[in-house]
Scaffold this motif. Structure first.
Motif, PDB file in Angstrom:
ATOM      1  N   ILE A  19      -8.658  19.021 -46.588  1.00 50.22           N
ATOM      2  CA  ILE A  19      -9.977  19.295 -47.173  1.00 50.22           C
ATOM      3  C   ILE A  19      -9.879  20.496 -48.118  1.00 50.22           C
ATOM      4  O   ILE A  19     -10.463  20.508 -49.200  1.00 50.22           O
ATOM      5  CB  ILE A  19     -11.034  19.523 -46.061  1.00 50.22           C
ATOM      6  N   ALA A  20      -9.098  21.496 -47.712  1.00 50.69           N
ATOM      7  CA  ALA A  20      -8.953  22.695 -48.545  1.00 50.69           C
ATOM      8  C   ALA A  20      -8.226  22.378 -49.843  1.00 50.69           C
ATOM      9  O   ALA A  20      -8.543  22.929 -50.895  1.00 50.69           O
ATOM     10  CB  ALA A  20      -8.202  23.775 -47.778  1.00 50.69           C
ATOM     11  N   ASN A  21      -7.233  21.507 -49.771  1.00 48.74           N
ATOM     12  CA  ASN A  21      -6.474  21.149 -50.965  1.00 48.74           C
ATOM     13  C   ASN A  21      -6.052  19.686 -50.853  1.00 48.74           C
ATOM     14  O   ASN A  21      -5.016  19.370 -50.277  1.00 48.74           O
ATOM     15  CB  ASN A  21      -5.247  22.060 -51.104  1.00 48.74           C
TER      16      ASN A  21
ATOM     17  N   PHE B 223     -11.579  10.226 -47.073  1.00 50.59           N
ATOM     18  CA  PHE B 223     -12.556  11.279 -46.757  1.00 50.59           C
ATOM     19  C   PHE B 223     -12.822  12.175 -47.959  1.00 50.59           C
ATOM     20  O   PHE B 223     -13.978  12.405 -48.332  1.00 50.59           O
ATOM     21  CB  PHE B 223     -12.030  12.116 -45.579  1.00 50.59           C
TER      22      PHE B 223
ATOM     23  N   LEU C 266     -16.321  12.931 -51.029  1.00 43.79           N
ATOM     24  CA  LEU C 266     -17.055  14.191 -51.221  1.00 43.79           C
ATOM     25  C   LEU C 266     -17.174  14.521 -52.709  1.00 43.79           C
ATOM     26  O   LEU C 266     -16.169  14.711 -53.392  1.00 43.79           O
ATOM     27  CB  LEU C 266     -16.336  15.339 -50.494  1.00 43.79           C
TER      28      LEU C 266
ATOM     29  N   VAL D 197     -18.073  17.155 -54.172  1.00 41.77           N
ATOM     30  CA  VAL D 197     -17.599  18.498 -54.531  1.00 41.77           C
ATOM     31  C   VAL D 197     -16.100  18.489 -54.862  1.00 41.77           C
ATOM     32  O   VAL D 197     -15.606  19.354 -55.579  1.00 41.77           O
ATOM     33  CB  VAL D 197     -17.941  19.511 -53.405  1.00 41.77           C
ATOM     34  N   LEU D 198     -15.386  17.478 -54.377  1.00 40.15           N
ATOM     35  CA  LEU D 198     -13.940  17.433 -54.609  1.00 40.15           C
ATOM     36  C   LEU D 198     -13.547  16.465 -55.737  1.00 40.15           C
ATOM     37  O   LEU D 198     -12.368  16.196 -55.946  1.00 40.15           O
ATOM     38  CB  LEU D 198     -13.211  17.056 -53.306  1.00 40.15           C
TER      39      LEU D 198
ATOM     40  N   LEU E  30     -10.963  22.189 -53.257  1.00 42.64           N
ATOM     41  CA  LEU E  30     -11.792  23.293 -52.751  1.00 42.64           C
ATOM     42  C   LEU E  30     -11.097  24.626 -53.034  1.00 42.64           C
ATOM     43  O   LEU E  30     -11.725  25.624 -53.375  1.00 42.64           O
ATOM     44  CB  LEU E  30     -12.006  23.095 -51.245  1.00 42.64           C
ATOM     45  N   PHE E  31      -9.785  24.621 -52.920  1.00 36.99           N
ATOM     46  CA  PHE E  31      -8.984  25.822 -53.157  1.00 36.99           C
ATOM     47  C   PHE E  31      -9.113  26.313 -54.598  1.00 36.99           C
ATOM     48  O   PHE E  31      -9.141  27.499 -54.860  1.00 36.99           O
ATOM     49  CB  PHE E  31      -7.512  25.538 -52.822  1.00 36.99           C
TER      50      PHE E  31
ATOM     51  N   TYR F 243     -11.583  26.108 -56.776  1.00 37.67           N
ATOM     52  CA  TYR F 243     -12.847  26.689 -57.237  1.00 37.67           C
ATOM     53  C   TYR F 243     -12.764  28.210 -57.266  1.00 37.67           C
ATOM     54  O   TYR F 243     -12.086  28.816 -56.449  1.00 37.67           O
ATOM     55  CB  TYR F 243     -13.989  26.294 -56.298  1.00 37.67           C
TER      56      TYR F 243
END
Lengths: 283, 567
Positions: free
Chosen positions: A78-80, A254, A258, A260-261, A266-267, A269
């Protein structure tokens, strides 16, 4: 590129003859086939002999707790979501201690590849029955025979909606490395349950025992896009052991789901101080 | 003139007593009045006895009060249940369509009937809010503005119904005399009114937290639901995990990959997180855990408050390792503490635990201080991508400070290797006793520096005879009790801990030497008192403990303190 670039100066702690050596070799072969270098890989693992796998190769590594490799890998993905994440787990780690995480990872369809080293026994803790130990098999502790029925990981994964389910065997590294390549190229959660002998504690399901029973699904004409057939394969029993891709179907992973991805990880941003102060100003 | 009133709104779960309280609070906040509100509810979705306590004043408020001026009862049985809490000059508004008889202070008012007549029982709470606002002196146009804002996402019809019922309620309330009404003349101000749960969420966001993993558990869930409100504006992912084991491990995984992460829970969930806490410590991966306490053990009292996880949070997980434990005492401080927790957790690569509780999470207060971003979002990650040889990078390099350069995986040729097993500098498992000793010492070297980051407790009134001593959410009640005792000529000060662990025994001993401490804690064994004794050898004089699941009110502390001091 050669397997040597994945080599590492660290003493291998597995028992001589362990199926894990073949799995490790198949992994390296699969990575090379995909043009991946150690820096491109994050190997996440749990506890048990399988959990030690990333210690014996050059890679980025997160070696976590018993049963918890999948949530760790999920967080990292999720982070990357550009990370290539492979999880090494075992039958006790994944189907016992981490059973709930196994089901949840399937539901999330998180784009990681799970390799379950399934030797039907607890190796690191010296030979207790595992969730996949055959009913009635005797161990030092289960000395009148294992009382519970074995867990069927492939059938469970299919029932839970997994998009890539395969069965491997450590005795066939050629096929196994191909399966790993295919699993890693699958967008979404992919799992390969890998049968392997435990030379120290499982005297029944030996290399030879498997050798006499395995057959290649591809050669048998199995269609991995057919869910009903896949379920039949999952329930074939222990006398004829199918290997290969059992089921495949594509659906958004997954992180694809999202918004946002969509453009960045996420990393990647940055911190928007102005926007944050605006939010804080609203109270 | 200084005015300070408390309204208790009582009803069953599901009857919207919080809605009434929120409407009142918003109108009062707009008018520049100060508010402190708290919620008391049962672990059920419908029925039972719940109440919302709303204290309104002309000067800053830091605690709830037990002196009820207005009791608003949604049902007659709520009036019976709470009537003894009403002060001598207090009034009661009781929702009743049939009963007309008026006791001198009790007004039976047809909230339901008015709403029904206007077109919808659902607006009964708006009738009640209108009546209460009229009684305390609010102007209808202020109420109108708040209603319009409140129902801006709803249909025209819904707004119309609420404006109509609001006016009906307002007209009913106008006929009731209440001497402690406010002027409602205040104008614009920059003050903030919010709950502790929201402050925690904003603190995380202001520290650039981008990943929130959790498993629902009261009273920790509110922190996550508040963060979720910003999902369209900020780059965040919120994931409801399959259990707390997954929640903490996901947070550790995301943090390992370079994204600041938080998980929030209560004591029971934190029990499950303790193994993950140890993993964060061993892998030296930053993570922030908000632990909103409630009474235990086991399920305990799901929706109630407690301060009984202090020692648990300091010692949780096997073996020994450095960690931060904070216990903010107000809404603004919750914001600042969570923000700081992220910064320090990343700076020292250790887990940080922020202790809250149901009372702090669900209470809302008017804060005069500013909610701002600071430097806390700045990262300590080594993001250098030019790395020629992987051998050059050791994730657990032994350094004088104990802090090793932290890189994220797959960003450079440097291979990042982390493990929960004891490990060498390069992050490979090792059973070598020299390596083990060196690594334990490396981790604990960080604690020396961490201690310097910790603020000593706040001490009020040097040279007092006694000090009311507490931590976390009881701060406001202790402060108010202390001030009121001093007004009565009783010589008492306070010592309030906000930064708990690691604790600098030397500095603390110097600070507390020769002070007579009366511990005020929401647990049965006086946990902070024990910790102070253990770390400094200073023993407290006596203690005021409460473990009934309810918060400390200033009045309770005053009464007990007087008994102790023989006043």
């Amino acid at each position: 590129m050669a397997a040597i670039q994945f080599d590492i100066e660290n003493e291998n702690e597995w028992c001589p003859g362990c199926g894990n050596f073949a799995i490790l070799a198949a992994m390296k072969k699969a990575f090379i086939a995909q043009g991946l270098e150690p820096r491109d890989l994050l190997i996440v693992s749990g506890i048990g002999q399988a959990g030690k796998t990333p210690h014996f190769m050059a890679c980025n590594m997160l070696h976590g707790l018993h049963g918890r490799a999948l949530p760790l890998a999920t967080g990292a993905k999720i982070a990357n979501h550009r990370l290539n994440i492979v999880v090494n787990s075992g039958d006790g780690d994944c189907y016992g201690e981490g059973g709930n995480h196994f089901l949840a990872a399937i539901r999330r369809n998180i784009d990681i590849t799970l390799l379950v080293h399934n030797n039907k026994i607890y190796g690191l803790t010296k030979g207790q029955a595992s969730p996949t130990t055959a009913l009635g098999m005797k161990t030092e502790i289960q000395n009148r025979g294992t009382v519970s029925s074995p867990f069927n990981p492939v059938a469970t994964a299919l029932a839970a909606g997994a998009g890539f389910v395969a069965q491997g065997f450590s005795g066939n590294t050629e096929q196994l490395s191909e399966l790993i390549v295919e699993a890693m190229s699958h967008k979404g959660f992919s799992m390969i349950d890998i049968y392997q002998p435990c030379v120290s504690f499982n005297k029944i399901n030996t290399h030879l025992w498997y050798k006499e029973r395995v057959f290649d699904l591809k050669e048998a004409g199995h269609d991995p896009l057919d869910y009903e057939k896949a379920l039949q394969v999952a329930h074939m029993g222990a006398e004829k052991i199918p290997t290969g891709v059992i089921y495949k179907s594509q659906s958004p992973s997954f992180t694809d789901r999202l918004d946002v991805l969509k453009t960045k990880t996420l990393f990647e941003y940055g911190f928007d101080k102005l926007k944050m102060n605006d939010i804080l100003g609203r109270g | 003139m200084i005015k300070d009133i408390t309204i208790l709104i009582a009803g069953a779960a599901g009857q919207g007593i919080q809605t009434i309280g929120t409407l009142l609070a918003r109108v009062c906040h707009r008018a520049g009045l100060f508010i402190f509100s708290s919620d008391d509810f049962e672990s059920r979705i419908r029925g039972g006895h719940s109440f919302h306590l709303l204290r309104i004043g002309t000067r800053p408020l830091v605690a709830p009060s037990l002196n009820i001026d207005i009791l608003a009862a949604v049902n007659e049985r709520d009036y019976e249940y709470h009537r003894e809490r009403l002060g001598p000059k207090g009034i009661a508004l009781i929702n009743s369509d049939t009963k007309k008889t008026m006791e001198s202070h009790a007004f039976y008012l047809p909230f339901d009937a008015s709403a029904k007549a206007a077109g919808g029982m659902i607006a009964s709470n708006t009738v009640a809010a209108g009546a209460l606002l009229a009684i305390i002196g609010a102007k209808f146009k202020d109420f109108e503005t708040v209603l319009k804002d409140n129902f801006r996402d709803k249909s025209e019809e819904v707004l119309k119904l609420n404006l109509k019922t609001g006016k009906q309620g307002y007209d009913i309330g106008r006929d009731i005399e209440f001497p402690k009404y406010f002027d409602f003349t205040g104008g614009r101000h920059g003050r903030v009114f919010m709950t502790g749960a929201k402050a925690a969420a904003l603190g995380a966001l202001a520290a650039d937290c981008r990943f929130f993993s959790f498993y629902p558990m009261s009273p920790g869930t509110g922190i996550i639901s508040n963060a979720a409100q910003y999902g369209n504006e900020l780059p965040i992912v919120i994931e409801q995990a399959e259990d707390e084991l997954a929640a903490i491990n996901m947070a550790v995984g995301a943090s390992f990959a370079g994204v600041r992460s938080l998980t929030a829970t209560s004591g029971g969930g934190f029990c499950l997180m303790t193994e993950g806490l140890g993993l964060a410590a061993m892998t030296e991966t930053p993570v922030v855990i908000v632990l909103a306490q409630r009474p235990g053990p086991a399920t305990g009292l799901a929706t109630r408050t407690a301060q009984a996880d202090l020692l648990f949070s300091i010692y949780a997980s096997q073996d020994e390792f450095p960690r931060f434990v904070f216990a903010p005492g107000s809404v603004l401080e919750t914001f600042n503490t969570v923000k700081k927790a992220f910064y320090l957790s990343e700076k020292y690569q250790v887990p940080a635990i922020v202790l809250m509780d149901q009372f702090l999470a669900d209470s809302a207060g008017t804060e005069t201080g500013a909610f701002q971003t600071g430097h806390e979002h700045e990262t300590f990650l080594d993001q250098e991508t030019q790395m020629s040889q992987d051998q050059a990078y050791f994730r657990y390099k032994l350094t004088g400070s104990g802090i090793s350069p932290r890189k994220v995986p797959c960003l450079s040729d440097a291979l990042v290797r982390a493990t929960g097993n004891e490990h060498s500098e390069e992050g490979l498992s090792s059973e070598d006793p020299r390596v083990r000793t060196a690594m334990v010492e490396k981790r604990f070297r960080k604690q020396v520096l961490m201690k310097d980051e910790m603020r000593m407790p706040l001490v009020f009134c040097e040279d007092s005879s006694f000090y009311l001593t507490g931590w976390g959410s009881t701060k406001g009640s202790i402060m108010e009790a202390c001030l009121r005792l001093r007004e009565e000529g009783i010589d008492v000060g306070w010592v309030i801990f906000e930064d708990i662990w690691p604790l600098d025994s030397h500095r603390l001993k110097t600070l507390l030497e020769n002070k007579k401490l009366i511990m005020v804690e929401g647990n049965a064994t006086c946990q902070l008192g024990s910790l102070i004794r253990q770390e400094t050898g200073i023993d407290y004089v006596t203690r005021i403990l409460k473990y009934d699941g309810r918060p400390f009110y200033p009045e309770y502390i005053i009464e007990r303190a007087k008994q102790i001091m023989g006043k």
